[in-house]
Design a protein around this motif. Structure first.
Motif, PDB file in Angstrom:
ATOM      1  N   GLY A 151      -4.084  12.905   1.201  1.00  8.82           N
ATOM      2  CA  GLY A 151      -4.118  13.991   2.172  1.00  8.82           C
ATOM      3  C   GLY A 151      -2.771  14.345   2.791  1.00  8.82           C
ATOM      4  O   GLY A 151      -1.754  13.681   2.584  1.00  8.82           O
ATOM      5  N   VAL A 152      -2.808  15.426   3.550  1.00  4.29           N
ATOM      6  CA  VAL A 152      -1.672  15.897   4.351  1.00  4.29           C
ATOM      7  C   VAL A 152      -2.014  15.644   5.815  1.00  4.29           C
ATOM      8  O   VAL A 152      -3.110  15.989   6.259  1.00  4.29           O
ATOM      9  CB  VAL A 152      -1.427  17.404   4.133  1.00  4.29           C
ATOM     10  CG1 VAL A 152      -0.242  17.887   4.962  1.00  4.29           C
ATOM     11  CG2 VAL A 152      -1.209  17.707   2.656  1.00  4.29           C
ATOM     12  N   CYS A 153      -1.100  15.060   6.558  1.00  6.00           N
ATOM     13  CA  CYS A 153      -1.386  14.773   7.963  1.00  6.00           C
ATOM     14  C   CYS A 153      -1.634  16.070   8.737  1.00  6.00           C
ATOM     15  O   CYS A 153      -0.787  16.967   8.754  1.00  6.00           O
ATOM     16  CB  CYS A 153      -0.246  13.981   8.594  1.00  6.00           C
ATOM     17  SG  CYS A 153      -0.194  12.259   8.050  1.00  6.00           S
ATOM     18  N   SER A 154      -2.776  16.129   9.375  1.00  4.47           N
ATOM     19  CA  SER A 154      -3.223  17.374  10.001  1.00  4.47           C
ATOM     20  C   SER A 154      -2.258  17.919  11.052  1.00  4.47           C
ATOM     21  O   SER A 154      -1.976  19.130  11.064  1.00  4.47           O
ATOM     22  CB  SER A 154      -4.616  17.164  10.617  1.00  4.47           C
ATOM     23  OG  SER A 154      -5.519  16.706   9.639  1.00  4.47           O
ATOM     24  N   PRO A 155      -1.723  17.107  11.970  1.00  7.39           N
ATOM     25  CA  PRO A 155      -0.842  17.662  13.003  1.00  7.39           C
ATOM     26  C   PRO A 155       0.438  18.293  12.457  1.00  7.39           C
ATOM     27  O   PRO A 155       0.979  19.216  13.076  1.00  7.39           O
ATOM     28  CB  PRO A 155      -0.528  16.453  13.893  1.00  7.39           C
ATOM     29  CG  PRO A 155      -1.704  15.556  13.717  1.00  7.39           C
ATOM     30  CD  PRO A 155      -2.055  15.689  12.261  1.00  7.39           C
ATOM     31  N   VAL A 156       0.928  17.801  11.309  1.00  2.93           N
ATOM     32  CA  VAL A 156       2.124  18.410  10.724  1.00  2.93           C
ATOM     33  C   VAL A 156       1.796  19.821  10.250  1.00  2.93           C
ATOM     34  O   VAL A 156       2.522  20.781  10.536  1.00  2.93           O
ATOM     35  CB  VAL A 156       2.669  17.560   9.559  1.00  2.93           C
ATOM     36  CG1 VAL A 156       3.909  18.206   8.963  1.00  2.93           C
ATOM     37  CG2 VAL A 156       2.979  16.144  10.022  1.00  2.93           C
ATOM     38  N   MET A 157       0.670  19.962   9.536  1.00  9.59           N
ATOM     39  CA  MET A 157       0.278  21.289   9.063  1.00  9.59           C
ATOM     40  C   MET A 157      -0.094  22.194  10.238  1.00  9.59           C
ATOM     41  O   MET A 157       0.187  23.408  10.207  1.00  9.59           O
ATOM     42  CB  MET A 157      -0.897  21.180   8.101  1.00  9.59           C
ATOM     43  CG  MET A 157      -1.139  22.457   7.305  1.00  9.59           C
ATOM     44  SD  MET A 157       0.292  22.940   6.287  1.00  9.59           S
ATOM     45  CE  MET A 157       0.221  21.693   4.997  1.00  9.59           C
ATOM     46  N   PRO A 175     -11.928   3.185   6.269  1.00  7.40           N
ATOM     47  CA  PRO A 175     -11.694   4.639   6.191  1.00  7.40           C
ATOM     48  C   PRO A 175     -11.652   5.368   7.531  1.00  7.40           C
ATOM     49  O   PRO A 175     -10.775   6.225   7.715  1.00  7.40           O
ATOM     50  CB  PRO A 175     -12.847   5.118   5.301  1.00  7.40           C
ATOM     51  CG  PRO A 175     -13.080   3.973   4.377  1.00  7.40           C
ATOM     52  CD  PRO A 175     -12.899   2.743   5.241  1.00  7.40           C
ATOM     53  N   PRO A 176     -12.547   5.085   8.498  1.00 10.11           N
ATOM     54  CA  PRO A 176     -12.425   5.795   9.783  1.00 10.11           C
ATOM     55  C   PRO A 176     -11.097   5.529  10.489  1.00 10.11           C
ATOM     56  O   PRO A 176     -10.573   6.401  11.190  1.00 10.11           O
ATOM     57  CB  PRO A 176     -13.612   5.254  10.597  1.00 10.11           C
ATOM     58  CG  PRO A 176     -14.619   4.851   9.567  1.00 10.11           C
ATOM     59  CD  PRO A 176     -13.792   4.282   8.448  1.00 10.11           C
ATOM     60  N   GLU A 177     -10.534   4.330  10.293  1.00 10.71           N
ATOM     61  CA  GLU A 177      -9.239   4.018  10.890  1.00 10.71           C
ATOM     62  C   GLU A 177      -8.116   4.752  10.147  1.00 10.71           C
ATOM     63  O   GLU A 177      -7.189   5.279  10.776  1.00 10.71           O
ATOM     64  CB  GLU A 177      -9.013   2.505  10.863  1.00 10.71           C
ATOM     65  CG  GLU A 177     -10.012   1.761  11.745  1.00 10.71           C
ATOM     66  CD  GLU A 177      -9.996   0.262  11.564  1.00 10.71           C
ATOM     67  OE1 GLU A 177      -9.984  -0.467  12.574  1.00 10.71           O
ATOM     68  OE2 GLU A 177     -10.001  -0.189  10.391  1.00 10.71           O
ATOM     69  N   LEU A 178      -8.227   4.813   8.820  1.00 16.38           N
ATOM     70  CA  LEU A 178      -7.238   5.562   8.040  1.00 16.38           C
ATOM     71  C   LEU A 178      -7.314   7.049   8.359  1.00 16.38           C
ATOM     72  O   LEU A 178      -6.301   7.751   8.363  1.00 16.38           O
ATOM     73  CB  LEU A 178      -7.445   5.322   6.544  1.00 16.38           C
ATOM     74  CG  LEU A 178      -7.314   3.867   6.077  1.00 16.38           C
ATOM     75  CD1 LEU A 178      -7.577   3.766   4.584  1.00 16.38           C
ATOM     76  CD2 LEU A 178      -5.941   3.298   6.425  1.00 16.38           C
ATOM     77  N   LEU A 179      -8.528   7.522   8.632  1.00 20.35           N
ATOM     78  CA  LEU A 179      -8.708   8.914   9.034  1.00 20.35           C
ATOM     79  C   LEU A 179      -7.933   9.212  10.312  1.00 20.35           C
ATOM     80  O   LEU A 179      -7.274  10.253  10.433  1.00 20.35           O
ATOM     81  CB  LEU A 179     -10.200   9.188   9.236  1.00 20.35           C
ATOM     82  CG  LEU A 179     -10.636  10.609   9.558  1.00 20.35           C
ATOM     83  CD1 LEU A 179     -10.331  11.540   8.409  1.00 20.35           C
ATOM     84  CD2 LEU A 179     -12.129  10.644   9.862  1.00 20.35           C
ATOM     85  N   GLN A 180      -7.987   8.289  11.262  1.00 23.54           N
ATOM     86  CA  GLN A 180      -7.223   8.444  12.498  1.00 23.54           C
ATOM     87  C   GLN A 180      -5.717   8.420  12.197  1.00 23.54           C
ATOM     88  O   GLN A 180      -4.941   9.155  12.811  1.00 23.54           O
ATOM     89  CB  GLN A 180      -7.573   7.333  13.487  1.00 23.54           C
ATOM     90  CG  GLN A 180      -8.997   7.366  13.998  1.00 23.54           C
ATOM     91  CD  GLN A 180      -9.293   8.632  14.778  1.00 23.54           C
ATOM     92  OE1 GLN A 180      -8.481   9.100  15.572  1.00 23.54           O
ATOM     93  NE2 GLN A 180     -10.466   9.213  14.540  1.00 23.54           N
ATOM     94  N   ALA A 181      -5.328   7.592  11.225  1.00 25.67           N
ATOM     95  CA  ALA A 181      -3.909   7.517  10.859  1.00 25.67           C
ATOM     96  C   ALA A 181      -3.423   8.811  10.211  1.00 25.67           C
ATOM     97  O   ALA A 181      -2.233   9.107  10.236  1.00 25.67           O
ATOM     98  CB  ALA A 181      -3.666   6.348   9.903  1.00 25.67           C
ATOM     99  N   MET A 182      -4.337   9.600   9.633  1.00 29.85           N
ATOM    100  CA  MET A 182      -3.974  10.897   9.059  1.00 29.85           C
ATOM    101  C   MET A 182      -3.928  11.982  10.122  1.00 29.85           C
ATOM    102  O   MET A 182      -3.563  13.122   9.842  1.00 29.85           O
ATOM    103  CB  MET A 182      -4.970  11.295   7.969  1.00 29.85           C
ATOM    104  CG  MET A 182      -4.979  10.383   6.759  1.00 29.85           C
ATOM    105  SD  MET A 182      -3.371  10.273   5.926  1.00 29.85           S
ATOM    106  CE  MET A 182      -3.173  11.964   5.369  1.00 29.85           C
TER     107      MET A 182
END
Length: 327
Positions: free
Chosen positions: A302-308, A272-279
């Motif tokens: 989830g929605v990728c944070s940098p896009v939003m 999960p921490p790696e997937l969190l980085q991928a988001m």
């Protein structure tokens, strides 16, 4: 500062991007208690309600909350290609139509609808767009890949960015504000050794897994690390290079990392921490609730944070320009 209401809020990955752009969440709603708890941990000042949106009265909530932006990510399971050949659930798809009463009562200046791009093949998609337009919104229908925004994941999504005052927003407008860096799957991996791997060739290892790994080894050569893709479209032979963005994170375990000790390949699942980085959510985002499986699901939903973040930056720039012209 823009204030937003977040429907189908999940664990708050999209909200993390909005907050990074300077916005403030005032109300969030999700039907999954674990998602609501995760959101509350990340944004304690927001009111978070655990409920299907159709069980709430937006008229009553609109008396208390007056958002500048209504941010929505309706359930996408029945639209997604990741669901395979299972028949779609129309009730799941119709959660998108469920946002209409919220638009009508809260009357936000801005509306954002995020979903998988296959939503456009849904028979009621144009009905949704027409309904939004009937309230006076200009609908900017955008198709965005998170990898184009510096995210180490190729995640393609539809965004309807809608404005009551007629703003036209293009993909190029957003590209002008995006981070210039391009991140690979390699950047999300925790190389510390905290996550233990097991030999690839071991008893009870599925033959399909071994076949995928061997295709990668044949292509890359021995001693080169790579990622196995367990399911989904297998156009690349069931594996991918670490030098490309990670393929789309889904709600169940999808990715295994193959590394080497001397000439022996080892395999472990991405954590999960790696997937969190991928988001693209960064280290500030908390995944403090639920099991490992729950945390994987939170990321996949989830929605990728940098896009939003980029979308909210564009909205903020339009708002700032409007205020300057009015003063």
């Amino acid at each position: 500062m823009l204030k937003f209401v977040d429907l189908f809020c999940g664990g708050g990955f999209g909200a993390r991007g909005a907050v990074k752009a300077g916005a403030t969440p005032i109300l969030a709603v999700d039907a999954w208690q674990l998602a609501a708890s995760t959101y509350k941990s990340n944004f304690p000042s927001a009111e978070v309600i655990c409920s299907p949106i159709e069980d709430l009265d937006p008229i009553e909530l609109a008396k208390k909350y007056k958002p500048d932006v209504l941010l929505t990510s309706p359930e996408c399971t029945s639209h997604s290609i990741a669901r395979g050949a299972k028949p779609g659930c129309e009730l799941s798809k119709e959660t998108a139509i469920g946002i209409i009463p919220w638009i009508e009562t809260m009357k936000p200046r801005w509306l954002i609808v995020e979903n998988v791009n296959r939503m456009k093949k849904w028979g009621r998609h144009q009905e949704l767009v027409s309904a939004i337009e009937s309230y006076g919104y200009t609908v900017n229908d955008l198709f965005l890949n998170s990898a184009d925004f510096g995210v180490p994941q190729a995640r393609k999504r539809m965004f309807l960015v809608c404005d009551l005052q007629g703003s036209v927003i293009t993909q190029e407008d957003l590209f002008a504000l995006r981070p210039k860096s391009v991140n690979s799957a390699r950047s999300i991996i925790d190389w510390s050794g905290i996550y233990k791997s097991r030999p690839l060739y071991r008893e009870k290892r599925a033959q399909a897994t071994i076949d995928r790994a061997e295709r990668a080894i044949e292509a890359l050569g021995r001693g080169k690390d790579f990622i196995i893709v367990y399911y989904g479209s297998d156009y690349a032979g069931g594996w991918q290079s670490l030098d490309a963005p990670l393929r789309t994170v889904t709600t169940i375990d999808r990715f295994g990392l193959v590394t080497w000790e001397n000439d022996t390949p080892y395999l472990r699942m991405l954590q999960p921490p790696e997937l969190l980085q991928a988001m693209g959510a960064g280290s500030k985002h908390l995944l403090s609730h639920g099991s490992r499986r729950d945390k994987v699901k939170l990321c996949g939903n989830g929605v990728c944070s940098p896009v939003m973040e980029t979308i909210f930056k564009k909205i903020t720039s339009i708002e700032t320009k409007r205020i300057k012209l009015a003063s």
